[in-house]
Design an enzyme around this catalytic site. Structure first.
Site, PDB file in Angstrom:
ATOM      1  N   GLU A 279       0.882  -1.177   0.000  1.00  0.00           N
ATOM      2  CA  GLU A 279       0.000   0.000   0.000  1.00  0.00           C
ATOM      3  C   GLU A 279       0.909   1.213   0.000  1.00  0.00           C
ATOM      4  O   GLU A 279       1.574   1.500   0.994  1.00  0.00           O
ATOM      5  CB  GLU A 279      -0.881   0.018   1.257  1.00  0.00           C
ATOM      6  CG  GLU A 279      -1.876  -1.106   1.340  1.00  0.00           C
ATOM      7  CD  GLU A 279      -2.913  -1.052   0.245  1.00  0.00           C
ATOM      8  OE1 GLU A 279      -3.125   0.032  -0.351  1.00  0.00           O
ATOM      9  OE2 GLU A 279      -3.511  -2.103  -0.043  1.00  0.00           O
ATOM     10  N   CYS A 313      -2.514   8.773   2.770  1.00  0.00           N
ATOM     11  CA  CYS A 313      -2.045   8.288   1.471  1.00  0.00           C
ATOM     12  C   CYS A 313      -3.007   8.649   0.351  1.00  0.00           C
ATOM     13  O   CYS A 313      -2.586   8.936  -0.760  1.00  0.00           O
ATOM     14  CB  CYS A 313      -1.841   6.787   1.526  1.00  0.00           C
ATOM     15  SG  CYS A 313      -3.246   5.949   2.248  1.00  0.00           S
ATOM     16  N   GLU A 410       4.037  13.304  -4.498  1.00  0.00           N
ATOM     17  CA  GLU A 410       3.288  13.266  -3.242  1.00  0.00           C
ATOM     18  C   GLU A 410       3.981  14.150  -2.205  1.00  0.00           C
ATOM     19  O   GLU A 410       5.155  13.952  -1.897  1.00  0.00           O
ATOM     20  CB  GLU A 410       3.234  11.821  -2.732  1.00  0.00           C
ATOM     21  CG  GLU A 410       2.433  11.695  -1.460  1.00  0.00           C
ATOM     22  CD  GLU A 410       2.384  10.260  -0.947  1.00  0.00           C
ATOM     23  OE1 GLU A 410       3.445   9.628  -0.859  1.00  0.00           O
ATOM     24  OE2 GLU A 410       1.275   9.794  -0.642  1.00  0.00           O
TER      25      GLU A 410
HETATM   26  P1  NAD Z   1       8.571   5.019   4.377  1.00  0.00           P
HETATM   27  O1  NAD Z   1       8.385   4.189   3.182  1.00  0.00           O
HETATM   28  O2  NAD Z   1       9.809   5.805   4.528  1.00  0.00           O
HETATM   29  O3  NAD Z   1       8.461   4.141   5.723  1.00  0.00           O
HETATM   30  C1  NAD Z   1       7.444   3.196   5.915  1.00  0.00           C
HETATM   31  C2  NAD Z   1       7.974   2.054   6.751  1.00  0.00           C
HETATM   32  O4  NAD Z   1       9.015   1.427   6.035  1.00  0.00           O
HETATM   33  C3  NAD Z   1       8.559   2.467   8.096  1.00  0.00           C
HETATM   34  O5  NAD Z   1       8.254   1.494   9.066  1.00  0.00           O
HETATM   35  C4  NAD Z   1      10.037   2.481   7.827  1.00  0.00           C
HETATM   36  O6  NAD Z   1      10.811   2.262   8.984  1.00  0.00           O
HETATM   37  C5  NAD Z   1      10.178   1.324   6.860  1.00  0.00           C
HETATM   38  N1  NAD Z   1      11.355   1.382   6.004  1.00  0.00           N
HETATM   39  C6  NAD Z   1      12.049   2.464   5.588  1.00  0.00           C
HETATM   40  N2  NAD Z   1      13.089   2.088   4.812  1.00  0.00           N
HETATM   41  C7  NAD Z   1      13.040   0.733   4.734  1.00  0.00           C
HETATM   42  C8  NAD Z   1      13.831  -0.247   4.067  1.00  0.00           C
HETATM   43  N3  NAD Z   1      14.898   0.093   3.327  1.00  0.00           N
HETATM   44  N4  NAD Z   1      13.484  -1.550   4.189  1.00  0.00           N
HETATM   45  C9  NAD Z   1      12.412  -1.915   4.915  1.00  0.00           C
HETATM   46  N5  NAD Z   1      11.639  -1.032   5.584  1.00  0.00           N
HETATM   47  C10 NAD Z   1      11.940   0.280   5.490  1.00  0.00           C
HETATM   48  O7  NAD Z   1       7.269   5.906   4.396  1.00  0.00           O
HETATM   49  P2  NAD Z   1       6.882   7.015   5.433  1.00  0.00           P
HETATM   50  O8  NAD Z   1       7.572   8.268   5.066  1.00  0.00           O
HETATM   51  O9  NAD Z   1       7.074   6.496   6.804  1.00  0.00           O
HETATM   52  O10 NAD Z   1       5.284   7.092   5.158  1.00  0.00           O
HETATM   53  C11 NAD Z   1       4.746   7.914   4.232  1.00  0.00           C
HETATM   54  C12 NAD Z   1       4.414   7.188   2.942  1.00  0.00           C
HETATM   55  O11 NAD Z   1       3.534   6.097   3.194  1.00  0.00           O
HETATM   56  C13 NAD Z   1       3.678   8.054   1.959  1.00  0.00           C
HETATM   57  O12 NAD Z   1       4.232   7.877   0.684  1.00  0.00           O
HETATM   58  C14 NAD Z   1       2.259   7.549   1.986  1.00  0.00           C
HETATM   59  O13 NAD Z   1       1.493   7.751   0.856  1.00  0.00           O
HETATM   60  C15 NAD Z   1       2.453   6.118   2.260  1.00  0.00           C
HETATM   61  N6  NAD Z   1       1.254   5.543   2.881  1.00  0.00           N
HETATM   62  C16 NAD Z   1       0.448   4.739   2.109  1.00  0.00           C
HETATM   63  C17 NAD Z   1      -0.719   4.203   2.643  1.00  0.00           C
HETATM   64  C18 NAD Z   1      -1.607   3.312   1.816  1.00  0.00           C
HETATM   65  O14 NAD Z   1      -2.444   2.615   2.374  1.00  0.00           O
HETATM   66  N7  NAD Z   1      -1.477   3.287   0.520  1.00  0.00           N
HETATM   67  C19 NAD Z   1      -1.081   4.484   3.956  1.00  0.00           C
HETATM   68  C20 NAD Z   1      -0.237   5.305   4.720  1.00  0.00           C
HETATM   69  C21 NAD Z   1       0.940   5.822   4.165  1.00  0.00           C
END
Ligand code: NAD
Length: 506
Positions: A279, A313, A410
């Site tokens: 997601e 999101c 975004e």
């Molecule tokens: P992010 O991708 O940086 O982090 C999300 C998660 O991934 C965190 O737990 C983080 O620690 C982990 N992560 C980071 N780097 C990683 C790696 N190399 N390997 C494995 N895990 C890793 O995102 P964010 O900045 O925390 O969240 C915002 C983003 O999430 C936005 O783009 C938003 O649209 C998206 N989002 C999507 C939904 C949906 O349902 N589609 C819902 C909420 C947020």
């Protein structure tokens, strides 16, 4: 909403004694039945985004901790009371967890507010209420997981009497990695189908917002889940998240976060042939047709982008309004934005809390500056509010080029780009001119026109006269770069099960 959004004063913001006691604890993570420190002993700070102050430290898990958690989950999946539990017992346990969340809803909402910044009112009445409803919806699925009986016609076995059927079996150990914008809700979206189907679970919360998930872990134990069914490893994404994504003992990965990290998770999953659902991000259009009720559309669009300070999101971050009503609609949304009170999430008079982190504050303000440098004009807002905490004024940008970064990328903050259009074909082309495809809303009472538009819009959800309306029974997920697979609804159950084909010659 009486105060304008330059107010970020903090009144009525002391947590309840119970929450203060929880936050002040030496936090540990849950592996098997034990609350434990990281093997390395290292920790990460947790910041209150309304003040910028560190309020707690949690273990900084790494590959060794992930390995312990996956082993505990594997053991529970293969050889425990859980693996022998009847579906009706799994259903009752999910109800028990939902009941416990409900009994502790105010405490959970306060923790979520202090950790994430969102208001406790929103955390309680939106995030956690939805999470509880979702668990109860998923509880019902536990007893309704079915295969099919199939009549067989194998040509080279003409004399055989054959009985063919399929079974849906739990996929196994689920690894969940989630973002910080709705910590408990995102966790439960993954936990619910995992527990309903009989999987076991290892979750890595976002490093910004681990606290409510740790409290959820206590409620999971109180509900009576056997050791190792649910494991929580706190830590950094590039360390603990990466280790979970690459662990060969995980059978399914479920991720909510950015498209950039989602692609890394997807590649890691393919290396092990791990099942995966993603997601990801969005840049969802809100389309206001010329016949729309301007007052209702403006209120809905304002909520669609400014709710949760735009950190949603599927936020409606691109606004397309028919040119005939463009000025009036945008003026109404601006007036709503200017009436919003910003402040500490525990203050009940506050509409919008801060963004989650300094990083997010810099990112959102950087996008606003970038838009201005590319010729956009500010209708309202336009940057940081106050000088402590991570507050951003609800902002509307107009006169934007469709190729500008503020239109294409975004932002994940309270920033709306407003764009006029002249006809339906043009607005469908503009709405689809995005790498993302998570949600879209259409504001109109012309249902014939709306029905013609819906199949042409490239997004996983289309809302009509509402935006970000989510129900546990309706699947949610993205087209294009917004993800793979669906959460919620019957579709989620498919992603947490494998289909086994059985053919018997009788
Ligand atoms: P992010 O991708 O940086 O982090 C999300 C998660 O991934 C965190 O737990 C983080 O620690 C982990 N992560 C980071 N780097 C990683 C790696 N190399 N390997 C494995 N895990 C890793 O995102 P964010 O900045 O925390 O969240 C915002 C983003 O999430 C936005 O783009 C938003 O649209 C998206 N989002 C999507 C939904 C949906 O349902 N589609 C819902 C909420 C947020």
């Amino acid at each position: 909403m009486s105060t304008n959004n330059s107010n970020t004063g903090h009144s009525n913001t002391a947590p309840s004694p119970k929450v203060a006691e929880f936050i002040a604890r030496q936090h540990k993570m849950l592996i098997g039945s034990e609350w434990t420190e990281a093997v390395s002993g290292s920790t990460l700070g947790v910041i209150n985004p309304a003040t910028g102050e560190e309020i707690a430290r949690t273990p900084s898990g790494d590959a060794q901790d992930i390995d312990r958690a996956v082993s505990a989950a594997r053991k529970a999946f293969e050889d425990s009371e859980w693996s022998r539990m009847r579906p009706a017992q799994r259903e009752r346990l999910l109800w028990r967890l939902a009941d416990l969340m409900e009994q502790n809803i105010e405490e959970l909402a306060e923790i979520e507010s202090i950790d994430n910044g969102k208001t406790a009112i929103v955390a309680q009445h939106v995030d956690i209420t939805l999470a509880i409803d979702f668990l109860r919806y998923m509880a019902g699925w536990a007893t309704k997981i079915e295969g099919r009986s199939v009549d067989i016609s194998i040509p080279y076995m003409p004399d055989a009497v054959l009985h063919g059927y399929t079974r849906r079996e739990p996929v196994g150990v689920v690894g969940a990695i989630i973002a910080w914008n709705f910590p408990l809700l995102l966790a439960v979206w993954k936990l619910g189908p995992a527990l309903a189907t009989g999987c076991t679970f290892v979750i890595k919360p976002a490093q910004e917002t681990p606290l409510s998930i740790l409290r959820l872990g206590e409620l999971i134990q109180e509900a009576g889940y056997p050791a190792g069914v649910v494991n929580i490893v706190t830590g950094d994404g590039a360390v603990a998240g990466d280790a979970l994504a690459k662990h060969p003992g995980v059978n399914k990965l479920t991720f909510t976060g950015s498209t950039e990290v989602g692609k890394l998770i997807g590649k890691a999953a393919m290396n092990n042939m791990t099942r995966v659902t993603l997601e990801l991000g969005g840049k969802s259009p809100a389309i206001v047709l010329p016949d729309a009720d301007i007052t209702k559309a403006a209120a809905g669009v304002a909520t669609g982008i400014f709710f949760n300070s735009g950190q949603v999101c599927c936020a409606g971050s691109r606004l397309y309004v028919h040119k005939k009503i463009f000025d009036n609609t945008v003026a109404d949304i601006a007036s709503i934005a200017e009436g919003m009170t910003l402040g500490h999430g525990l203050d009940p008079t506050v509409d919008l809390g801060p963004l989650v982190s300094q990083k997010q504050l810099d990112r959102v303000c950087g996008y606003i500056d970038d838009g201005l440098s590319q010729g956009a004009s500010i209708v309202t807002g336009g940057g940081r509010a106050g000088d402590s905490g991570y507050f951003v004024k609800p902002t509307i940008l107009a006169d934007v080029d469709h190729n500008a970064r503020v239109v294409q990328e975004e932002i994940f903050g309270p920033v709306l780009v407003a764009i006029p259009f002249e006809d339906t074909d043009e607005v469908i082309r503009l709405a689809n001119d995005s790498p993302y495809g998570l949600g879209a809303s259409i504001w109109s009472n012309n249902l014939s026109e709306v029905h013609r538009m819906i199949p042409k819009i490239q997004s996983g959800s289309v809302w009509v006269n509402c935006h970000t309306a989510l129900d546990p029974a309706l699947p949610f997920g993205g087209y294009k770069q917004s993800g793979l697979g669906r959460e919620m609804g019957a579709e989620a159950i498919e992603h947490y099960t494998e289909v086994k084909t059985v053919l018997m010659s009788v």
